[in-house]
Design an enzyme around this catalytic site. Structure first.
Site, PDB file in Angstrom:
ATOM      1  N   CYS A 114      50.989  53.026  26.140  1.00  0.00           N
ATOM      2  CA  CYS A 114      50.881  51.603  26.473  1.00  0.00           C
ATOM      3  C   CYS A 114      51.898  50.730  25.737  1.00  0.00           C
ATOM      4  O   CYS A 114      52.203  49.622  26.177  1.00  0.00           O
ATOM      5  CB  CYS A 114      49.470  51.106  26.203  1.00  0.00           C
ATOM      6  N   HIS A 251      49.951  43.434  26.224  1.00  0.00           N
ATOM      7  CA  HIS A 251      49.552  44.595  27.013  1.00  0.00           C
ATOM      8  C   HIS A 251      48.185  44.316  27.613  1.00  0.00           C
ATOM      9  O   HIS A 251      47.281  43.842  26.927  1.00  0.00           O
ATOM     10  CB  HIS A 251      49.513  45.837  26.122  1.00  0.00           C
ATOM     11  N   ASN A 281      44.454  48.287  33.445  1.00  0.00           N
ATOM     12  CA  ASN A 281      45.400  48.750  32.424  1.00  0.00           C
ATOM     13  C   ASN A 281      46.418  49.670  33.089  1.00  0.00           C
ATOM     14  O   ASN A 281      46.089  50.789  33.478  1.00  0.00           O
ATOM     15  CB  ASN A 281      44.630  49.485  31.321  1.00  0.00           C
TER      16      ASN A 281
END
Length: 324
Positions: A114, A251, A281
């Protein structure tokens, strides 16, 4: 005068298939309320059968190049941040290189999950500052749907697929925070926590792809602490305060993490660009997806100060301060 890496174009791509929480609730023991309460997610995009990470990355790249007003032949470097490559090798970036018509320079992948886009942005920035590269294409692209256990409600509801890209070009600056371009990047990792967020597969261990496993509460705790620290590091390095930042593009892991980080740092929520509700996500793709959306709808304007921050498995985490 110093060299800065200026963002001259952004682009993104989301697969056409939308999966709502209601659809997932028909497959696993969950509900729309349960998912929204714990993550803020209401839907996610999922790649079609046969649609690969390089396909998503190429579409985002072409849109970023169009926004920058240049062709692929003008690019010197392609970096793709991904944890879900098409193949073990070659690098997904080399496929993108070929498809955009880039015949010189070099291309490679970065894997920091990520945090990958922030890592890739930092690497490209350093190549530009060293004089080896004039124009770089930095892409975050993921097909996390391919590494999910669709019977595990604690993970399958959280992720989606997508890609985002930016074009960087060398420009001259005076060495102050008033310069346009990347002002600083800050990267960290701590491998002692690898077992809190990982995939239980790989070529040398199991010879399988594996699935995502996560200790959600522990990840949340580390995320808020580490992200607050690395954002503070970026502000201190540039002699700035939280109030100097126009926008934060975090993020998009979880709305609660975004809210927790904002509260810890004193950022108002209306300064946080949030797409997690619609994108879920998307790992390395989440920051460039959100950045492209906020640039495209006019929220982020030329000259504004934007802070990017992310944390992923490893743990890895980082931040980048950019004047658009």
């Amino acid at each position: 005068m110093i060299v800065r890496s200026q963002i001259i174009g952004c682009g993104s791509y989301l697969p056409s298939r939308l999966v709502t929480n209601a659809e997932l609730a028909a497959q696993v023991d969950t509900s729309d309320e349960w998912i929204v309460e714990r993550s803020g997610i209401r839907q996610r995009h999922i790649a079609a059968e046969g649609e690969t990470t390089s396909d998503l990355a190429t579409n985002a790249a072409l849109r970023a190049l169009e926004a920058a007003g240049i062709s692929g032949s003008a690019v010197d470097l392609v970096i793709v941040a991904t944890a879900t490559p098409d193949n073990t090798f070659p690098a997904t970036a080399t496929k993108v290189q070929s498809r955009i018509g880039m015949r010189h320079g070099f291309a490679f992948d970065v894997q920091a999950v990520c945090s990958g886009f922030v890592y890739a942005l930092s690497v490209a920035d350093n190549f530009i500052k060293s004089g080896q590269v004039q124009t770089a294409l930095v892409i975050g692209a993921e097909t996390f749907s391919r590494i999910l256990d669709w019977t595990d409600r604690t993970t399958c509801v959280l992720f989606g697929d997508g890609a985002g890209a930016v074009v960087l070009r060398a420009s001259r600056g005076k060495g102050s925070s008033a310069d346009r371009g990347i002002l600083s990047t800050h990267l960290h990792s701590d491998g002692s926590h690898y077992d809190l967020l990982y995939v239980d597969g790989g070529p040398s261990s199991t010879q399988t792809v594996g699935h995502v496993h996560m200790e959600g509460r522990e990840v949340f705790r580390h995320a808020v602490i580490n992200l607050a620290a690395v954002v503070g590091e970026a502000l201190a390095a540039n002699d700035l305060k939280a109030s100097d930042i126009d926008w934060v593009v975090p993020h998009q892991a979880n709305r609660r993490i975004i809210e927790g980080t904002a509260k810890k740092l004193g950022f108002p929520l209306d300064k946080m660009v949030m797409t997690v509700e619609r994108h879920a996500n998307t790992s390395a793709a989440s920051i460039p997806l959100a950045l492209t959306e906020a640039v495209g709808d006019g929220r982020i304007k030329p000259g504004q100060l934007v802070l990017l921050e992310a944390m992923g498995g490893g743990f890895t985490w980082g931040s980048a301060l950019v004047r658009m």
